[in-house]
Design a protein around this motif. Structure first.
Motif: not given
Length: 121
Positions: A31-34, A49-52, A56-57
């Motif tokens: 799983i990469t980006v959530m 919002a996303t976080i890798s 990275n946010i």
């Protein structure tokens, strides 16, 4: 297949806080980006919002300084701490993940069922 299960929504007064959680389960190898998206009545779904996986946010301008996204890679879980909530934060919040089921398939997007966040005056 990746299943995403959200929790933590509810009713809160303006200025209050809520914490959303989303855990990924099922059969996958990565799983990469959530992240989190939201959809208010009569409006399109929008990024919150996303976080890798490397940390990275990215935040929507409307939540910067109020919301904090984090994740636990070992648990395949993403969190959204929401502070100083406003009436306009009222929406269904959806968890999103980009994952890979196996080495033969490409990355795909997966969505949770959504959790309602209602901010009252």
């Amino acid at each position: 297949q990746v299943q995403l299960v959200e929790s933590g929504g509810g009713l809160v007064q303006a200025g209050g806080s809520l914490r959303l959680s989303c855990a990924a389960s099922g059969s996958f190898i990565a799983i990469t980006v959530m992240g989190w998206y939201r959809q208010a009545p009569g409006k399109q779904r929008e990024l919150v919002a996303t976080i890798s996986s490397t940390g990275n946010i990215d935040y929507a301008d409307s939540v910067k300084g109020r919301f904090t996204i984090s994740r636990d890679n070992a648990k395949f879980t993403v969190y959204l701490q929401m502070n100083s909530l406003k009436l306009e934060d009222t929406a269904v919040y959806y968890c999103n993940a980009v994952g890979k089921r196996d080495y033969l398939t490409d990355y795909s997007q997966y969505w949770g069922q959504g959790t309602q966040v209602t901010v009252s005056s």
